[in-house]
Design an enzyme around this catalytic site. Structure first.
Site, PDB file in Angstrom:
ATOM      1  N   LYS A 104     -11.052  -3.000  12.214  1.00  0.00           N
ATOM      2  CA  LYS A 104      -9.857  -2.577  12.949  1.00  0.00           C
ATOM      3  C   LYS A 104      -9.642  -3.451  14.189  1.00  0.00           C
ATOM      4  CE  LYS A 104      -8.389   0.643  10.195  1.00  0.00           C
ATOM      5  NZ  LYS A 104      -7.303   0.229   9.247  1.00  0.00           N
ATOM      6  N   TYR A 106     -17.327   5.218  12.939  1.00  0.00           N
ATOM      7  CA  TYR A 106     -15.982   4.659  12.782  1.00  0.00           C
ATOM      8  C   TYR A 106     -15.721   3.499  13.751  1.00  0.00           C
ATOM      9  CZ  TYR A 106     -11.409   4.077  10.990  1.00  0.00           C
ATOM     10  OH  TYR A 106     -10.322   3.496  10.383  1.00  0.00           O
ATOM     11  N   THR A 150       0.189   5.963  -1.822  1.00  0.00           N
ATOM     12  CA  THR A 150      -0.491   7.172  -1.334  1.00  0.00           C
ATOM     13  C   THR A 150      -0.553   7.121   0.196  1.00  0.00           C
ATOM     14  OG1 THR A 150      -2.661   6.102  -1.509  1.00  0.00           O
ATOM     15  CG2 THR A 150      -1.986   7.440  -3.385  1.00  0.00           C
ATOM     16  N   GLY A 154       0.849  -1.196   0.000  1.00  0.00           N
ATOM     17  CA  GLY A 154       0.000   0.000   0.000  1.00  0.00           C
ATOM     18  C   GLY A 154       0.879   1.238   0.000  1.00  0.00           C
ATOM     19  N   TYR A 172      -7.155   3.169  13.528  1.00  0.00           N
ATOM     20  CA  TYR A 172      -7.669   4.475  13.929  1.00  0.00           C
ATOM     21  C   TYR A 172      -8.684   4.290  15.046  1.00  0.00           C
ATOM     22  CZ  TYR A 172      -9.597   9.143  13.837  1.00  0.00           C
ATOM     23  OH  TYR A 172     -10.007  10.403  14.216  1.00  0.00           O
ATOM     24  N   PHE A 186      -0.541   7.046   4.170  1.00  0.00           N
ATOM     25  CA  PHE A 186       0.441   6.622   5.168  1.00  0.00           C
ATOM     26  C   PHE A 186       1.492   5.681   4.596  1.00  0.00           C
ATOM     27  CE2 PHE A 186      -2.953   7.892   8.203  1.00  0.00           C
ATOM     28  CZ  PHE A 186      -2.185   8.728   9.002  1.00  0.00           C
ATOM     29  N   ASP A 231      -2.791  -6.558  -7.498  1.00  0.00           N
ATOM     30  CA  ASP A 231      -3.693  -6.785  -6.365  1.00  0.00           C
ATOM     31  C   ASP A 231      -2.967  -7.477  -5.207  1.00  0.00           C
ATOM     32  OD1 ASP A 231      -5.691  -7.311  -4.606  1.00  0.00           O
ATOM     33  OD2 ASP A 231      -6.801  -8.695  -5.921  1.00  0.00           O
ATOM     34  N   LEU A 236      -2.739  -1.063   3.470  1.00  0.00           N
ATOM     35  CA  LEU A 236      -3.777  -1.120   2.436  1.00  0.00           C
ATOM     36  C   LEU A 236      -5.048  -0.448   2.926  1.00  0.00           C
ATOM     37  CD1 LEU A 236      -3.645  -4.762   1.023  1.00  0.00           C
ATOM     38  CD2 LEU A 236      -2.554  -2.705   0.123  1.00  0.00           C
TER      39      LEU A 236
HETATM   40  P1  NAI Z   1      -4.803   5.469   0.966  1.00  0.00           P
HETATM   41  O1  NAI Z   1      -6.056   5.285   0.201  1.00  0.00           O
HETATM   42  O2  NAI Z   1      -4.078   6.758   0.821  1.00  0.00           O
HETATM   43  O3  NAI Z   1      -3.755   4.306   0.605  1.00  0.00           O
HETATM   44  C1  NAI Z   1      -4.153   3.018   0.285  1.00  0.00           C
HETATM   45  C2  NAI Z   1      -3.032   2.251  -0.389  1.00  0.00           C
HETATM   46  O4  NAI Z   1      -3.476   0.898  -0.605  1.00  0.00           O
HETATM   47  C3  NAI Z   1      -2.627   2.780  -1.765  1.00  0.00           C
HETATM   48  O5  NAI Z   1      -1.221   2.648  -1.915  1.00  0.00           O
HETATM   49  C4  NAI Z   1      -3.322   1.813  -2.726  1.00  0.00           C
HETATM   50  O6  NAI Z   1      -2.688   1.668  -3.994  1.00  0.00           O
HETATM   51  C5  NAI Z   1      -3.220   0.532  -1.938  1.00  0.00           C
HETATM   52  N1  NAI Z   1      -4.186  -0.487  -2.345  1.00  0.00           N
HETATM   53  C6  NAI Z   1      -5.533  -0.470  -2.225  1.00  0.00           C
HETATM   54  N2  NAI Z   1      -6.052  -1.629  -2.692  1.00  0.00           N
HETATM   55  C7  NAI Z   1      -5.011  -2.391  -3.099  1.00  0.00           C
HETATM   56  C8  NAI Z   1      -4.884  -3.697  -3.644  1.00  0.00           C
HETATM   57  N3  NAI Z   1      -5.935  -4.473  -3.866  1.00  0.00           N
HETATM   58  N4  NAI Z   1      -3.640  -4.141  -3.944  1.00  0.00           N
HETATM   59  C9  NAI Z   1      -2.536  -3.378  -3.738  1.00  0.00           C
HETATM   60  N5  NAI Z   1      -2.601  -2.154  -3.197  1.00  0.00           N
HETATM   61  C10 NAI Z   1      -3.818  -1.667  -2.881  1.00  0.00           C
HETATM   62  O7  NAI Z   1      -5.188   5.188   2.468  1.00  0.00           O
HETATM   63  P2  NAI Z   1      -4.587   5.604   3.886  1.00  0.00           P
HETATM   64  O8  NAI Z   1      -5.517   6.588   4.492  1.00  0.00           O
HETATM   65  O9  NAI Z   1      -3.149   5.901   3.804  1.00  0.00           O
HETATM   66  O10 NAI Z   1      -4.808   4.246   4.679  1.00  0.00           O
HETATM   67  C11 NAI Z   1      -3.796   3.320   4.982  1.00  0.00           C
HETATM   68  C12 NAI Z   1      -4.092   2.678   6.321  1.00  0.00           C
HETATM   69  O11 NAI Z   1      -4.060   3.689   7.337  1.00  0.00           O
HETATM   70  C13 NAI Z   1      -5.492   2.053   6.399  1.00  0.00           C
HETATM   71  O12 NAI Z   1      -5.420   0.881   7.180  1.00  0.00           O
HETATM   72  C14 NAI Z   1      -6.291   3.114   7.144  1.00  0.00           C
HETATM   73  O13 NAI Z   1      -7.408   2.591   7.803  1.00  0.00           O
HETATM   74  C15 NAI Z   1      -5.243   3.596   8.118  1.00  0.00           C
HETATM   75  N6  NAI Z   1      -5.503   4.882   8.767  1.00  0.00           N
HETATM   76  C16 NAI Z   1      -5.934   5.982   8.053  1.00  0.00           C
HETATM   77  C17 NAI Z   1      -6.222   7.172   8.702  1.00  0.00           C
HETATM   78  C18 NAI Z   1      -6.678   8.388   7.966  1.00  0.00           C
HETATM   79  O14 NAI Z   1      -7.170   9.328   8.594  1.00  0.00           O
HETATM   80  N7  NAI Z   1      -6.528   8.448   6.656  1.00  0.00           N
HETATM   81  C19 NAI Z   1      -6.050   7.312  10.168  1.00  0.00           C
HETATM   82  C20 NAI Z   1      -5.514   6.132  10.809  1.00  0.00           C
HETATM   83  C21 NAI Z   1      -5.283   4.966  10.126  1.00  0.00           C
HETATM   84 NA    NA Z   2      -1.307   4.186   2.275  1.00  0.00          NA
END
Ligand code: NAI
Ligand code: NA
Length: 399
Positions: free
Chosen positions: A245, A236, A51, A48, A226, A53, A111, A139
């Site tokens: 979570k 949430y 983008t 992941g 989170y 985190f 994927d 992810l």
């Molecule tokens: P994001 O949408 O920016 O990043 C998601 C990543 O997963 C991307 O790199 C995307 O390409 C990848 N991805 C998605 N489906 C895929 C697949 N089938 N195969 C390969 N790669 C795949 O999301 P974000 O917000 O960075 O989330 C990452 C983690 O952080 C999640 O577990 C989220 O719950 C957690 N989180 C997010 C918070 C927030 O406020 N955004 C706060 C605390 C935790």
């Molecule tokens: Na991410």
């Protein structure tokens, strides 16, 4: 081609490659301005990585600790006259910057839930790095096809039990309104969400990596969770996503068992609420984030994903004495500044007062909006958006 933002709700259909490059450069500059992460990771797999985190984790590891990185993500490449996705451009920019700095960086686009991508990743680790000493699992996806059964699961973002009514904002227009979200109608919606965003796939990754012998002695793995304030609990933490979570967090002891003979450790880090493609899709949360940003910026404690991941590595995962501070439930907390009593009290007060009329005054809705567009490479002062963008950008290790 001149590329301008084109949005549909919380989705931006276009992305700007030069702006994405600027975003990545800004994150790299931040990490370089901080002290080097001592005893940091050296060979890192980020699942992941394109983008949010995950991207920031990759940047913090590479530029804060000279780590070699392999990034896995699911993005659309640019092709003849068609734009790629923001995560594609971010990854192209990251690899270019990493290579220019003499750092190993390769990526796999596919994927991550599939057995094939796991296999491909393992082969790449074997060929180039031998083993990895950190596996970041970041992810965020609305769906997952189960690799063993072929069943396709879709997650839902709903409360459980009762309907939830609260304020929400359309961050494009700044209109604040009440929204009622009906609870899940059946247990299946909960189970589906857990299947997509819970810990099973993380476990599959670690099992496969271990079986292939590509995890180093003392390996660490971390996934992100989170919690947030009570006002978002119904949608949430106590909602369907919160169940996922809980499942992710419950995977930590399972992985610790699996990694015991390698002296390895698994962690969940509870991160701060931030503008990402995933969080903008959750009702109510963007309004909370707008108020939170206002309060934390005024206090000087605001962080973006890169500040969060730098702090996670430097002050939590890789400390001088090797100790990792955990809460009573065994989790790393880098949401500590978000959850500080004074911050939460101010946000709760502002929450009650918020209307369409006073939104731009009492919240940081402008900051929210700007960060949203920044995710797609827009609204960077350094970029001339009237000029042709360099749209045929490839990820060096993939093309
Ligand atoms: P994001 O949408 O920016 O990043 C998601 C990543 O997963 C991307 O790199 C995307 O390409 C990848 N991805 C998605 N489906 C895929 C697949 N089938 N195969 C390969 N790669 C795949 O999301 P974000 O917000 O960075 O989330 C990452 C983690 O952080 C999640 O577990 C989220 O719950 C957690 N989180 C997010 C918070 C927030 O406020 N955004 C706060 C605390 C935790
Ligand atoms: Na991410």
């Amino acid at each position: 081609m001149i590329i301008q933002p084109r949005t549909r709700g919380f989705i931006c259909l276009t992305a700007h490659p030069d702006g994405a490059h600027q975003a990545v450069k800004n994150q790299i500059e931040y990490v370089k301005s901080e002290d080097e992460i001592k005893n940091g990771p050296k060979k890192v797999l980020v699942i992941g990585a394109s983008t949010g985190f995950g991207l920031s984790s990759r940047i913090a590891a590479a530029f804060g600790s000279d780590a070699s990185t392999i990034g896995v993500f699911f993005e659309k490449p640019a092709s003849e006259g068609k734009m790629g996705t923001a995560g594609w451009y971010n990854s192209a920019a990251f690899e270019k910057e990493a290579h220019a700095a003499g750092l190993y960086a390769k990526s796999i686009n596919g994927d991550a839930f599939s057995d094939e991508v796991k296999k491909e990743t393992i082969e790449l680790i074997k060929k180039d790095l031998g083993q990895v000493d950190l596996v970041v699992y970041s992810l965020a996806s609305p769906r997952r096809t189960h690799p063993k059964t072929g069943v396709a699961y879709a997650s839902v973002l709903k409360p459980i039990g009762q309907p939830f009514t609260n304020k929400t904002v359309d961050f494009h227009t700044g209109v604040v309104s009440d929204i009622t979200i009906n609870p899940v109608e059946n247990e299946e919606d909960i189970a589906n969400t857990v299947a997509v965003m819970g810990g099973e796939d993380w476990k599959f990754w670690i099992e496969d990596l271990k079986a292939a012998g590509v995890l180093a002695e003392g390996v660490k793995t971390v996934a992100y969770s989170y919690i947030g304030p009570e006002l978002t609990f119904p949608i949430y933490r106590n909602g369907t996503i919160g169940q996922a979570k809980n499942d992710l967090e419950a995977t930590v002891p399972v992985l610790n068992d699996l990694l015991k003979d390698l002296n390895g450790k698994s962690y969940v880090s509870v991160n701060k609420a931030l503008v990402t493609q995933s969080s903008s899709a959750i009702p109510v949360v963007p309004l909370y984030i707008s108020l939170l940003y206002k309060v934390m910026k005024a206090k000087g404690t605001h962080e973006g994903t890169i500040e969060q991941m730098q702090r996670l590595f430097a002050d939590r995962l890789y400390t001088d004495n090797g100790e990792v501070a955990l809460d009573e439930a065994g989790r790393i907390r880098v949401d500590d500044w978000e959850m500080a009593d004074d911050v939460q009290a101010e946000v709760a007060k502002l929450w009650k007062e918020t209307t369409t009329e006073n939104l731009s005054e009492i919240s940081d809705i402008e900051g929210y909006r700007k960060e949203f567009f920044n995710l797609f490479g827009f609204q960077f002062d350094e970029i001339d958006y009237e000029k042709d963008a360099n749209e045929n950008v490839q990820v060096p290790s993939i093309e």
